[in-house]
Scaffold this motif. Structure first.
Motif, PDB file in Angstrom:
ATOM      1  N   SER A   1       1.016  -1.138  -0.019  1.00 45.03           N
ATOM      2  CA  SER A   1      -0.109   0.084   0.004  1.00 45.03           C
ATOM      3  C   SER A   1       0.919   1.297  -0.067  1.00 45.03           C
ATOM      4  N   HIS A   2       0.201   2.410  -0.612  1.00 36.39           N
ATOM      5  CA  HIS A   2       1.102   3.598  -0.306  1.00 36.39           C
ATOM      6  C   HIS A   2      -0.157   4.448   0.078  1.00 36.39           C
ATOM      7  N   GLN A   3       0.115   5.250   1.151  1.00 35.41           N
ATOM      8  CA  GLN A   3      -0.759   6.211   1.583  1.00 35.41           C
ATOM      9  C   GLN A   3      -0.391   7.615   1.098  1.00 35.41           C
ATOM     10  N   VAL A   4      -1.311   8.235   0.597  1.00 36.94           N
ATOM     11  CA  VAL A   4      -1.093   9.616  -0.051  1.00 36.94           C
ATOM     12  C   VAL A   4      -2.435  10.510   0.316  1.00 36.94           C
ATOM     13  N   GLN A   5      -2.014  11.866  -0.071  1.00 39.88           N
ATOM     14  CA  GLN A   5      -3.367  12.850  -0.003  1.00 39.88           C
ATOM     15  C   GLN A   5      -3.957  12.843  -1.441  1.00 39.88           C
TER      16      GLN A   5
ATOM     17  N   MET B   1       1.365   8.329 -10.414  1.00 42.70           N
ATOM     18  CA  MET B   1       1.093   7.260  -9.124  1.00 42.70           C
ATOM     19  C   MET B   1       0.346   6.149  -9.351  1.00 42.70           C
ATOM     20  N   ALA B   2      -0.745   6.460  -9.746  1.00 39.69           N
ATOM     21  CA  ALA B   2      -2.047   5.571  -9.949  1.00 39.69           C
ATOM     22  C   ALA B   2      -1.599   4.409 -10.828  1.00 39.69           C
ATOM     23  N   GLU B   3      -0.918   4.895 -11.959  1.00 43.98           N
ATOM     24  CA  GLU B   3      -0.471   3.933 -12.980  1.00 43.98           C
ATOM     25  C   GLU B   3       0.483   2.876 -12.301  1.00 43.98           C
ATOM     26  N   LEU B   4       1.605   3.463 -11.513  1.00 48.10           N
ATOM     27  CA  LEU B   4       2.560   2.796 -11.048  1.00 48.10           C
ATOM     28  C   LEU B   4       1.913   1.674 -10.243  1.00 48.10           C
ATOM     29  N   CYS B   5       0.920   1.971  -9.115  1.00 51.29           N
ATOM     30  CA  CYS B   5       0.295   1.206  -8.274  1.00 51.29           C
ATOM     31  C   CYS B   5      -0.457  -0.090  -8.920  1.00 51.29           C
ATOM     32  N   ILE B   6      -1.189   0.530 -10.087  1.00 55.46           N
ATOM     33  CA  ILE B   6      -1.942  -0.483 -10.577  1.00 55.46           C
ATOM     34  C   ILE B   6      -0.860  -1.604 -11.196  1.00 55.46           C
ATOM     35  N   ASP B   7       0.166  -1.328 -11.805  1.00 58.52           N
ATOM     36  CA  ASP B   7       1.045  -1.768 -12.557  1.00 58.52           C
ATOM     37  C   ASP B   7       1.881  -2.960 -11.687  1.00 58.52           C
TER      38      ASP B   7
ATOM     39  N   GLY C   1       0.737  -3.750  -8.338  1.00 59.36           N
ATOM     40  CA  GLY C   1      -0.004  -4.425  -7.533  1.00 59.36           C
ATOM     41  C   GLY C   1       0.083  -3.560  -5.963  1.00 59.36           C
ATOM     42  N   VAL C   2       0.166  -2.346  -6.048  1.00 56.76           N
ATOM     43  CA  VAL C   2       0.000  -1.489  -4.794  1.00 56.76           C
ATOM     44  C   VAL C   2      -1.223  -0.610  -4.490  1.00 56.76           C
ATOM     45  N   THR C   3      -1.908  -0.823  -3.470  1.00 55.12           N
ATOM     46  CA  THR C   3      -3.179  -0.492  -3.067  1.00 55.12           C
ATOM     47  C   THR C   3      -2.910   1.140  -2.576  1.00 55.12           C
ATOM     48  N   LEU C   4      -3.712   2.235  -3.255  1.00 53.50           N
ATOM     49  CA  LEU C   4      -3.638   3.510  -2.636  1.00 53.50           C
ATOM     50  C   LEU C   4      -4.650   3.553  -1.234  1.00 53.50           C
ATOM     51  N   LEU C   5      -4.071   4.036  -0.175  1.00 51.23           N
ATOM     52  CA  LEU C   5      -4.885   4.449   1.056  1.00 51.23           C
ATOM     53  C   LEU C   5      -4.759   5.810   1.073  1.00 51.23           C
ATOM     54  N   CYS C   6      -5.945   6.784   0.981  1.00 49.38           N
ATOM     55  CA  CYS C   6      -5.936   8.143   0.729  1.00 49.38           C
ATOM     56  C   CYS C   6      -6.399   8.889   1.843  1.00 49.38           C
TER      57      CYS C   6
ATOM     58  N   GLN D   1     -11.511   6.250  -7.561  1.00 48.88           N
ATOM     59  CA  GLN D   1     -10.367   6.548  -8.476  1.00 48.88           C
ATOM     60  C   GLN D   1      -9.538   5.276  -8.427  1.00 48.88           C
ATOM     61  N   PRO D   2      -8.791   5.355  -9.737  1.00 50.77           N
ATOM     62  CA  PRO D   2      -8.015   4.103  -9.814  1.00 50.77           C
ATOM     63  C   PRO D   2      -7.069   3.557  -8.910  1.00 50.77           C
ATOM     64  N   ALA D   3      -6.909   2.517  -8.544  1.00 49.79           N
ATOM     65  CA  ALA D   3      -5.835   1.903  -7.291  1.00 49.79           C
ATOM     66  C   ALA D   3      -6.323   2.219  -6.332  1.00 49.79           C
ATOM     67  N   VAL D   4      -7.332   3.010  -5.939  1.00 50.33           N
ATOM     68  CA  VAL D   4      -7.521   3.258  -4.441  1.00 50.33           C
ATOM     69  C   VAL D   4      -8.415   2.255  -3.802  1.00 50.33           C
ATOM     70  N   GLY D   5      -7.889   1.855  -2.598  1.00 51.47           N
ATOM     71  CA  GLY D   5      -8.579   0.885  -1.947  1.00 51.47           C
ATOM     72  C   GLY D   5      -9.478   1.239  -0.477  1.00 51.47           C
ATOM     73  N   ALA D   6      -9.138   2.284  -0.386  1.00 57.59           N
ATOM     74  CA  ALA D   6      -9.583   2.895   1.373  1.00 57.59           C
ATOM     75  C   ALA D   6      -9.522   4.332   1.124  1.00 57.59           C
ATOM     76  N   ALA D   7     -10.590   5.189   2.100  1.00 50.89           N
ATOM     77  CA  ALA D   7     -10.133   6.477   2.158  1.00 50.89           C
ATOM     78  C   ALA D   7      -9.980   6.672   3.745  1.00 50.89           C
TER      79      ALA D   7
END
Length: 350
Positions: free
Chosen positions: A180-184, A196-202, A204-209, A281-287
């Motif tokens: 996972s990668h936590q970002v604003q 960032m979203a494209e890299l995470c999709i490629d 397998g990293v989930t964005l936590l926002c 949004q793409p790659a986002v798993g949780a807010a």
């Protein structure tokens, strides 16, 4: 959108609405709240435990949020006392800026061991690693040391927070299994969409926002009350700068008024729409929503919203709001700039 949970790693699922706990840290409030009972932790613990029992089982904190790991350790025990399942508690590993150039494995292990003690667990669910200055070498090695601690059983999953796209790529290329990668990410700040979203999709990293509500500014409450002359806490200091980047409060408040008029539930209309947009949004798993803001949200209000309303939010906001320029966390990493100057460093004191 499927369900109220998302699988962050095989066999490990989290709530799609994570309770953020930065605002519970000592020093977050700029002045005492009128009538606040600073020692009434029992009430707060019961409140957070009740939310976990209602399905919001995932909490986000950090080693540098003074007092919060200890607090969540007590919340965990309370949830278990009440018969609930083990909650998920995500923390961070944030070495001090002035220690980065000389950081050793033993320094990181002391930090991880301290978090284990504070939370009262044998294994940390998720450790999110941050490196203040990516121009200082060593972050790939530090991430590898954390992975060794994962393999030793001290950490279940590894994440990152506020890396640049290239910095995250370097950590992944070093073989660190970042999940996972936590970002604003918000209607105001859409920087993760630029690479960032494209890299995470490629990878397998989930964005936590975090910042989906911009410290509460993206809500009907602030639409009706407006901004006070002075910010009340560090969240407002930070997110007022984001409002400025997006075009200023006059522009943002006009957008909030439009969102408030979009069909939705009675009461708070803006916040659920703002959070749901992020979740789509793409790659986002949780807010991640601040603990005090969570009282204005229910899982159903956010996750039960129609996709038609999400599209209405998109058309209203993206045509009007300028957005924040640059890469993820680029403005904040500039310590001479106004975004970087609001950050606090050197918080690793025992």
């Amino acid at each position: 959108m499927e369900g109220y949970r998302t699988e962050l790693a095989p066999g490990y699922s989290i709530a799609r609405l994570i309770q953020g706990c930065w605002q519970l840290a000592d020093g977050h409030r700029l002045s005492p709240a009128p009538g606040a009972a600073s020692n009434d932790q029992a009430t707060l613990i019961d409140l957070l435990a009740s939310r976990a029992l209602a399905g919001r089982t995932t909490f986000d904190c950090a080693d540098i949020y003074t007092g919060v790991e200890e607090l969540l350790g007590r919340v965990r025990l309370r949830v278990l006392e009440l018969g609930g399942d083990e909650p998920q508690i995500h923390t961070k590993c944030v070495p001090d800026l002035d220690r980065l150039a000389t950081l050793q494995r033993a320094d990181l292990e002391r930090t991880i061991d301290r978090s284990l003690r504070r939370l009262g667990v044998e294994r940390l669910d998720l450790v999110q690693f941050h490196w203040w200055d990516l121009e200082i070498p060593g972050f790939e090695q530090a991430a590898c040391w954390l992975d060794e601690m994962r393999l030793a059983g001290k950490i279940r999953c590894l994440g990152a927070t506020n890396f640049s796209t290239e910095g995250l790529r370097q950590v992944l290329d070093a073989g660190v299994p970042v999940v996972s990668h936590q970002v604003q990410y918000s209607l105001l700040d859409r920087r993760p969409a630029a690479g960032m979203a494209e890299l995470c999709i490629d990878r397998g990293v989930t964005l936590l926002c975090y910042g989906a509500l911009a410290g509460g500014l993206l809500s009907s409450r602030f639409l009706r009350s407006g901004l006070a002359d002075e910010p009340r806490n560090r969240s407002e200091v930070k997110y007022r700068l984001m409002v400025d980047e997006a075009g200023g409060w006059d522009v943002v408040s006009r957008v909030l008024a439009q969102l408030d008029g979009v069909e939705g539930s009675d009461g708070e209309r803006v916040a659920p729409a703002a959070v749901r947009w992020v979740l789509e949004q793409p790659a986002v798993g949780a807010a991640i929503v601040g603990a005090s803001r969570a009282r204005d949200l229910t899982l159903h209000a956010v996750l039960g919203m129609s996709l038609e309303r999400v599209e209405a939010v998109k058309s209203v906001c993206l045509e009007s709001l300028r957005g924040v320029p640059g890469e993820v966390y680029e403005l904040e990493r500039d310590r001479a700039g106004r975004h970087g100057r609001v950050m606090k460093y050197g918080l690793q004191a025992e």
